[in-house]
Design a protein around this motif. Structure first.
Motif, PDB file in Angstrom:
ATOM      1  N   THR A 264       0.685  -1.521   0.114  1.00  0.00           N
ATOM      2  CA  THR A 264       0.087  -0.054   0.058  1.00  0.00           C
ATOM      3  C   THR A 264       1.030   1.309  -0.101  1.00  0.00           C
ATOM      4  OG1 THR A 264      -0.053  -0.017   2.434  1.00  0.00           O
ATOM      5  CG2 THR A 264      -1.956  -1.321   1.235  1.00  0.00           C
ATOM      6  N   VAL A 265       0.173   2.495  -0.304  1.00  0.00           N
ATOM      7  CA  VAL A 265       0.856   3.459  -0.206  1.00  0.00           C
ATOM      8  C   VAL A 265       1.390   3.906   1.094  1.00  0.00           C
ATOM      9  CG1 VAL A 265       0.553   5.979  -0.367  1.00  0.00           C
ATOM     10  CG2 VAL A 265      -0.424   4.580  -2.104  1.00  0.00           C
ATOM     11  N   PHE A 266       0.804   3.431   2.340  1.00  0.00           N
ATOM     12  CA  PHE A 266       1.138   3.625   3.725  1.00  0.00           C
ATOM     13  C   PHE A 266       2.419   2.811   3.821  1.00  0.00           C
ATOM     14  CE2 PHE A 266      -3.426   4.072   4.355  1.00  0.00           C
ATOM     15  CZ  PHE A 266      -3.735   5.363   4.393  1.00  0.00           C
ATOM     16  N   THR A 267       2.829   1.726   3.214  1.00  0.00           N
ATOM     17  CA  THR A 267       3.790   0.780   3.450  1.00  0.00           C
ATOM     18  C   THR A 267       4.973   1.700   2.760  1.00  0.00           C
ATOM     19  OG1 THR A 267       2.408  -1.186   3.303  1.00  0.00           O
ATOM     20  CG2 THR A 267       4.897  -1.401   2.856  1.00  0.00           C
ATOM     21  N   VAL A 268       5.056   2.318   1.683  1.00  0.00           N
ATOM     22  CA  VAL A 268       6.075   2.839   0.915  1.00  0.00           C
ATOM     23  C   VAL A 268       6.237   4.175   1.641  1.00  0.00           C
ATOM     24  CG1 VAL A 268       6.544   4.042  -1.380  1.00  0.00           C
ATOM     25  CG2 VAL A 268       5.262   1.816  -1.260  1.00  0.00           C
ATOM     26  N   PHE A 269       5.433   4.846   1.983  1.00  0.00           N
ATOM     27  CA  PHE A 269       5.882   6.032   2.885  1.00  0.00           C
ATOM     28  C   PHE A 269       6.452   5.859   4.118  1.00  0.00           C
ATOM     29  CE2 PHE A 269       3.550   8.249  -0.505  1.00  0.00           C
ATOM     30  CZ  PHE A 269       3.970   9.306  -0.764  1.00  0.00           C
ATOM     31  N   ASP A 270       6.054   4.692   4.681  1.00  0.00           N
ATOM     32  CA  ASP A 270       6.677   4.310   5.814  1.00  0.00           C
ATOM     33  C   ASP A 270       8.274   4.162   5.647  1.00  0.00           C
ATOM     34  OD1 ASP A 270       4.460   4.835   7.410  1.00  0.00           O
ATOM     35  OD2 ASP A 270       3.816   2.789   7.536  1.00  0.00           O
ATOM     36  N   LYS A 271       8.628   3.344   4.587  1.00  0.00           N
ATOM     37  CA  LYS A 271      10.079   2.956   4.095  1.00  0.00           C
ATOM     38  C   LYS A 271      10.713   4.234   4.028  1.00  0.00           C
ATOM     39  CE  LYS A 271       9.192  -1.622   4.618  1.00  0.00           C
ATOM     40  NZ  LYS A 271      10.046  -2.316   5.630  1.00  0.00           N
ATOM     41  N   MET A 272       9.945   5.116   3.514  1.00  0.00           N
ATOM     42  CA  MET A 272      10.897   6.254   2.773  1.00  0.00           C
ATOM     43  C   MET A 272      10.958   7.212   3.967  1.00  0.00           C
ATOM     44  SD  MET A 272      11.410   5.456  -0.132  1.00  0.00           S
ATOM     45  CE  MET A 272      12.510   7.078  -0.258  1.00  0.00           C
TER      46      MET A 272
ATOM     47  N   TRP B 147      -6.215   7.959   9.506  1.00  0.00           N
ATOM     48  CA  TRP B 147      -7.118   7.036  10.563  1.00  0.00           C
ATOM     49  C   TRP B 147      -7.137   5.658   9.939  1.00  0.00           C
ATOM     50  CZ3 TRP B 147     -11.180   5.017   7.522  1.00  0.00           C
ATOM     51  CH2 TRP B 147     -11.408   5.784   6.587  1.00  0.00           C
ATOM     52  N   VAL B 148      -6.800   5.490   8.610  1.00  0.00           N
ATOM     53  CA  VAL B 148      -6.895   4.106   7.924  1.00  0.00           C
ATOM     54  C   VAL B 148      -5.734   3.493   8.453  1.00  0.00           C
ATOM     55  CG1 VAL B 148      -6.853   2.790   5.757  1.00  0.00           C
ATOM     56  CG2 VAL B 148      -8.192   5.027   5.946  1.00  0.00           C
ATOM     57  N   ARG B 149      -4.498   4.150   8.559  1.00  0.00           N
ATOM     58  CA  ARG B 149      -3.283   3.368   8.808  1.00  0.00           C
ATOM     59  C   ARG B 149      -3.441   2.815  10.391  1.00  0.00           C
ATOM     60  NH1 ARG B 149       2.215   6.496   8.492  1.00  0.00           N
ATOM     61  NH2 ARG B 149       1.196   6.713   6.358  1.00  0.00           N
ATOM     62  N   ASN B 150      -4.016   3.558  11.204  1.00  0.00           N
ATOM     63  CA  ASN B 150      -4.181   3.118  12.711  1.00  0.00           C
ATOM     64  C   ASN B 150      -5.571   4.083  13.313  1.00  0.00           C
ATOM     65  OD1 ASN B 150      -4.214   2.348  15.482  1.00  0.00           O
ATOM     66  ND2 ASN B 150      -1.851   2.494  15.762  1.00  0.00           N
ATOM     67  N   PRO B 151      -6.595   3.242  13.201  1.00  0.00           N
ATOM     68  CA  PRO B 151      -7.732   3.982  13.679  1.00  0.00           C
ATOM     69  C   PRO B 151      -7.888   4.190  15.169  1.00  0.00           C
ATOM     70  CG  PRO B 151      -8.453   1.771  13.101  1.00  0.00           C
ATOM     71  CD  PRO B 151      -6.846   1.919  12.709  1.00  0.00           C
ATOM     72  N   PHE B 152      -7.094   3.434  16.014  1.00  0.00           N
ATOM     73  CA  PHE B 152      -7.214   3.629  17.275  1.00  0.00           C
ATOM     74  C   PHE B 152      -6.369   4.742  17.849  1.00  0.00           C
ATOM     75  CE2 PHE B 152      -7.744  -0.850  15.979  1.00  0.00           C
ATOM     76  CZ  PHE B 152      -9.076  -1.401  16.772  1.00  0.00           C
TER      77      PHE B 152
ATOM     78  N   ARG C 277     -11.248   2.014  -0.019  1.00  0.00           N
ATOM     79  CA  ARG C 277     -11.258   2.530  -1.143  1.00  0.00           C
ATOM     80  C   ARG C 277      -9.920   3.455  -1.258  1.00  0.00           C
ATOM     81  NH1 ARG C 277     -14.932   4.763  -4.962  1.00  0.00           N
ATOM     82  NH2 ARG C 277     -14.037   6.569  -5.957  1.00  0.00           N
ATOM     83  N   VAL C 278      -9.449   3.785   0.114  1.00  0.00           N
ATOM     84  CA  VAL C 278      -7.897   4.470   0.218  1.00  0.00           C
ATOM     85  C   VAL C 278      -6.869   3.392   0.082  1.00  0.00           C
ATOM     86  CG1 VAL C 278      -6.410   5.434   1.983  1.00  0.00           C
ATOM     87  CG2 VAL C 278      -8.956   5.982   1.961  1.00  0.00           C
ATOM     88  N   LEU C 279      -7.338   2.181   0.305  1.00  0.00           N
ATOM     89  CA  LEU C 279      -6.035   1.137   0.226  1.00  0.00           C
ATOM     90  C   LEU C 279      -6.116   0.267  -1.267  1.00  0.00           C
ATOM     91  CD1 LEU C 279      -6.934  -0.687   3.558  1.00  0.00           C
ATOM     92  CD2 LEU C 279      -4.987   0.552   2.955  1.00  0.00           C
ATOM     93  N   LEU C 280      -7.159   0.619  -1.993  1.00  0.00           N
ATOM     94  CA  LEU C 280      -7.070  -0.039  -3.326  1.00  0.00           C
ATOM     95  C   LEU C 280      -6.063   0.476  -4.261  1.00  0.00           C
ATOM     96  CD1 LEU C 280     -10.897  -0.439  -4.310  1.00  0.00           C
ATOM     97  CD2 LEU C 280      -9.248  -2.093  -3.789  1.00  0.00           C
TER      98      LEU C 280
END
Length: 694
Positions: free
Chosen positions: A498-506, A574-579, A634-637
């Motif tokens: 996902t986009v979140f994975t890539v931006f975490d790596k960067m 909020w999609v990455r960690n809703p809690f 829809r954000v993760l697609l």
């Protein structure tokens, strides 16, 4: 007609009767001066002909008596009661002028209660039952209802119970397990099993990317040899029925690919949305090949599959690419409105055929967005470096090419490395293709520097570089930094990234770059193992010029990555960690935020968040929290990288080689690049006829 009658009578009467019928019937036809067929067709003479034939048969001395039966009436002859049980029926159908014979009815045995002493009850109709063993549930034919046959089954199959009395078998029969009706066992015919086996073998051939002829030339002979050695020749002969010819395997692969495509289309029609990833390249035969992958939600996970593999016969323009995808969508009635994003290797400012195709897709799918492959951004960012380091990199590539471009040099280097006991025996060829590892190339060159120094001719202008410690220090640093960059690149590849994975790596890489620059300024090189080991080996320190170039490269690399991966205020955290959300995000309406509060207050959901991946977590909440979960999906697609297309072209090149230029590789790609397993049983059921091997 007479010959046909005599042929039928020959099954039930002796020779004298047949000769008698032949002579008198011929005389009858001659008297009436009409052919036999016309006599039977005339209604006035039909009954006369039938009565005459019956009279001939009944006058014979044979014990069998014929009964002639017309379509409208049945003539019952006056026969004695003694011969009534010995009647054999011969039925003349005057409407079709055919004679049908019926032999004696087979004898039907009745079931007797005493058969239970042999462990047998009846199964089926009471008038013509089958014998069923109460111990093994095996069903025997009606002809087996004889005490001797039943006793033989008991003594051979259940010898331990042959001395039991009838009460034992009655108790066993009345048990609850035996009161259940037997389930009939459906067994495929040999042709059906051979066809199903042919599809299974063809599926594995397509997965391996091998030629179709391997089935008949290799797999089938090997299977026969294995079965013959493990069992016997009788079972080995059944392998011949499996169809594995070149053309048959090609048809099977097309059927399998069509079944996978049908399943994929059904999934896309019922999903809430999907994203696309597309790229174009040329194959070995010069055709332009378009690959399109799709990501969608199915059941409780997000799936990735090959949507389209098509050869563009004419101009490979952006409009042609769009028309190819659009025709597939219209053919299968897939709605463009469900497309949420299109990922490609073309940036927004780029003008090209892929960018043009993306623009046309966004025109028919107004709510769709476009994204640039994050791996390509990373590859563009790492190209920038100081001149002193760039010169060392170019010279290292020239040294490698000096060896690799000459096969004779490579062979001599291998012999030298073996004699010197080197860890490696060959160099790695450098390439500008961005998904290959440049770090491994430089590390291999640095590790073989001593062997190359002995091997290379002093006339070669770059041979002095291998004795220059300053040059080797820069080479060691480049080997380390590109190894680290390649590790980050590999971590961003794969499925369901996902986009979140890539931006975490960067984000992690940006922090590391700042840390590495600070360490080098303090003359601490522990973060670069190759450089640190080389400094220990030569017992030296790094010059200020080299330190300055390294720091400049690290800080410049960080600023370039920030340019390609800008830090923005993401409203979808909020999609990455809703809690961790305590304030309503700007992208959510009040109703969705209330649903998010309910979700984060559920302890079971919180436990699932720590156990499942991000994609599976939100997909599993569609039923319970449909509104907020669909927004998260829809954000993760959208695709983050072009990894699937790059992998797909690698498979395509390995399948369609220069020896198979005429191959239609689309069905093979459908099977190799899809996560859907074809339903071979369903494919075989559609076949109206199962053919055996010729």
């Amino acid at each position: 007609m007479i010959a046909h009658l005599l042929c039928i009578l020959s099954y039930n009467f002796n020779t004298s009767v047949i000769l008698n019928v032949y002579s008198k019937l011929t005389m009858f036809c001659t008297t009436n001066t009409l052919p036999m067929d016309l006599l039977l067709k005339q209604g006035s003479l039909k009954q006369e002909v039938e009565s005459f034939c019956y009279q001939i048969v009944s006058e014979s001395n044979d014990q069998k008596v014929g009964i002639l039966q017309s379509e409208n009436e049945q003539l019952q002859p006056s026969v004695s009661k003694k011969s009534e049980g010995e009647l054999s029926r011969v039925k003349f159908m005057s409407s079709s002028n055919k004679i049908t014979t019926f032999s004696k009815k087979p004898k039907r045995r009745k079931y007797d209660e005493s058969y239970l002493s042999f462990g047998f009850t009846y199964f089926g109709n009471r008038d013509a039952p089958h014998a069923q063993c109460v111990l093994c549930k095996k069903i025997l034919s009606n002809s087996s209802l004889a005490p001797s046959k039943l006793r033989r089954h008991l003594e051979t199959k259940h010898a331990a119970y042959k001395d039991k009395d009838i009460s034992f078998f009655k108790q066993h029969l009345d048990s609850p397990e035996n009161n259940k009706p037997p389930t009939p066992k459906i067994v495929n015919t040999d042709n059906e099993s051979a066809t199903e086996a042919s599809y299974n073998v063809s599926y594995h051939i397509a997965l391996s990317g091998e030629a179709h002829t391997i089935g008949e030339l290799l797999i089938k002979p090997c299977a026969k040899d294995v079965v013959m050695r493990m069992f016997d020749e009788q079972y080995s002969k059944k392998i011949d029925a499996v169809q594995l010819s070149n053309s048959t395997v090609a048809r099977r692969i097309k059927d399998l690919a069509a079944d996978i495509e049908e399943e994929l289309v059904c999934r896309l029609k019922i999903c809430d949305g999907f994203s696309l990833q597309l790229d174009e390249s040329a194959d070995v035969s010069g055709l332009a090949v378009l690959l399109v992958f799709v990501r969608y939600r199915f059941n409780k996970s997000i799936e990735e599959d090959l949507l389209l593999c098509e050869s563009l016969q004419s101009n490979a323009t952006g409009e042609e690419i769009f028309n190819c995808i659009n025709s597939f969508m219209q053919k299968h009635e897939i709605e463009w409105e469900k497309c949420v994003d299109v990922c490609s290797d073309a940036s927004r400012a780029m003008d090209g055929k892929i960018a043009e195709a993306v623009t046309l897709i966004k025109y028919v799918a107004p709510e769709s967005t476009s994204s640039h492959c994050l791996l390509y951004r990373h590859a563009l960012a790492v190209k920038i470096m100081p001149t002193s380091l760039k010169n060392v990199l170019d010279q290292a590539v020239q040294i490698i090419n000096y060896i690799k471009a000459r096969p004779h040099q490579s062979r001599l280097l291998k012999i030298l490395c073996e004699e010197m006991g080197a860890q490696h025996t060959a160099l790695l060829l450098n390439t500008e293709v961005r998904w290959l590892s440049r770090g491994k190339v430089l590390v291999r060159l640095f590790e073989l520097r001593r062997e190359l120094l002995v091997f290379m001719d002093s006339a070669f202008r770059l041979s002095d570089c291998l004795t220059n410690s300053s040059w080797l220090l820069r080479l060691a640093y480049l080997a380390d930094i590109f190894t680290k960059l390649n590790e980050v690149n590999l971590s961003m590849q794969g499925k369901n990234v996902t986009v979140f994975t890539v931006f975490d790596k960067m984000s992690s890489l940006l922090r590391k770059l700042e840390f590495w620059a600070s360490s080098v300024e303090e003359e601490n090189f522990d973060c670069f193992p190759t450089l640190s080991d080389f400094l220990t080996e030569i017992n030296s320190t790094v010059d200020k010029d080299i330190c300055s170039a390294i720091v400049q490269h690290l800080r410049g690399l960080r600023s370039t990555l920030l340019k390609y991966f800008p830090v923005t205020n993401d409203n979808n955290t909020w999609v990455r960690n809703p809690f961790t959300v305590t304030v309503k995000p700007a992208s959510l309406v009040a109703r969705d935020y209330e649903s998010l509060i309910d979700l984060t207050s559920d302890s079971q959901v919180k436990q699932n968040f720590s156990e499942l991946s991000l994609n599976d977590f939100w997909s599993s909440l569609i039923q319970e929290y449909p509104s907020i979960a669909r927004r998260a999906v829809r954000v993760l697609l959208p695709f983050a990288t072009m990894h699937l297309c790059e992998t797909g072209f690698s498979y395509y090149a390995a399948t369609k080689t220069k020896y198979r230029k005429r191959l239609d590789a689309a069905p093979h790609m459908r099977i190799r690049l899809s996560n859907i397993t074809p339903n071979i049983k369903r494919i075989c059921d559609k076949k109206t006829q199962k053919h055996c091997s010729h």
